[in-house]
Design a protein around this motif. Structure first.
Motif, short mmCIF file in Angstrom:
data_model
loop_
_atom_site.label_atom_id
_atom_site.label_comp_id
_atom_site.label_asym_id
_atom_site.label_seq_id
_atom_site.Cartn_x
_atom_site.Cartn_y
_atom_site.Cartn_z
N LEU A 139 50.18 21.73 114.74
CA LEU A 139 50.55 23.14 114.78
C LEU A 139 50.50 23.75 113.38
CD1 LEU A 139 53.62 23.00 117.21
CD2 LEU A 139 51.35 23.94 117.69
N GLN B 122 53.65 27.44 118.13
CA GLN B 122 53.19 27.87 116.80
C GLN B 122 54.09 28.96 116.26
OE1 GLN B 122 49.12 29.03 117.29
NE2 GLN B 122 48.43 26.96 117.65
N ARG B 123 54.42 29.93 117.07
CA ARG B 123 55.27 31.03 116.64
C ARG B 123 56.65 30.51 116.25
NH1 ARG B 123 54.36 36.24 115.06
NH2 ARG B 123 56.40 37.14 114.76
N ARG C 175 50.93 28.62 121.86
CA ARG C 175 51.23 29.86 121.13
C ARG C 175 52.72 29.97 120.83
NH1 ARG C 175 48.04 34.62 124.30
NH2 ARG C 175 45.95 34.12 123.60
N ARG D 28 46.93 24.42 112.09
CA ARG D 28 46.34 25.65 112.64
C ARG D 28 46.89 26.88 111.92
NH1 ARG D 28 45.84 27.52 118.92
NH2 ARG D 28 44.34 29.16 118.50
N LEU D 29 48.18 26.89 111.66
CA LEU D 29 48.79 28.02 110.96
C LEU D 29 48.29 28.11 109.52
CD1 LEU D 29 52.38 27.75 112.42
CD2 LEU D 29 50.70 29.54 112.90
#
Length: 107
Positions: free
Chosen positions: A43, A18-19, A15, A46-47
Motif C-alpha cells: 500500500l 490506502q486512504r 482504496r 503505491r502511495l
C-alpha cells in the motif's frame, strides 16, 4: 444503469486501505512498518508512486535510506520501513487512481 463501472469489492477495499494508511501517516507524522509487513509495504509503495508518502528503509544500525519508487515496489522483507508525509505539497483532493492489480498480486 451500467454496473460494470463500479469498482470490484477488492478494488474498493484497496482504496479504503490506502486512504486509511495515508490518513494515519499524515496524522502521526511518521509510521514504522515491520520488515515482514508486506501488505502495508504494498500500500505504501503505491502511495509513494503517486507522491503522497516518502519511504525510508531502516538499516540494522538504525541508518535511514530514502527509497525510490522503483525500489519500494520490490517490497523486500529484509528491513523495516518508516513512512512519512511527502515533503512536496500534495493536495489531499487528488484522487488515487484505481487500476486492477496495480502493485498487487493477482489472486
Amino acid at each position: 444503469m451500467d454496473h460494470d463501472l463500479a469498482p470490484s469489492p477488492r478494488v474498493a477495499a484497496a482504496r479504503r486501505d490506502q486512504r486509511s494508511l495515508m490518513d494515519t501517516v499524515y496524522e502521526a507524522g511518521t509510521l514504522p512498518v515491520a520488515a515482514g509487513d508486506r501488505e502495508t509495504k504494498l500500500l505504501a509503495s503505491r502511495l509513494l508512486v503517486y507522491g503522497f508518502l516518502t519511504i525510508d528503509e531502516v538499516g540494522e544500525d538504525g541508518a535511514i535510506r530514502r527509497l525510490r519508487p522503483s525500489e519500494a515496489i520490490r517490497v523486500g522483507r529484509e528491513r523495516p520501513w518508516r513512512l512519512s508525509r511527502a515533503s512536496r505539497g500534495v493536495s489531499l483532493s487528488v484522487p488515487i487512481p484505481a487500476v486492477d492489480g496495480f502493485l498487487f498480486e493477482m489472486a
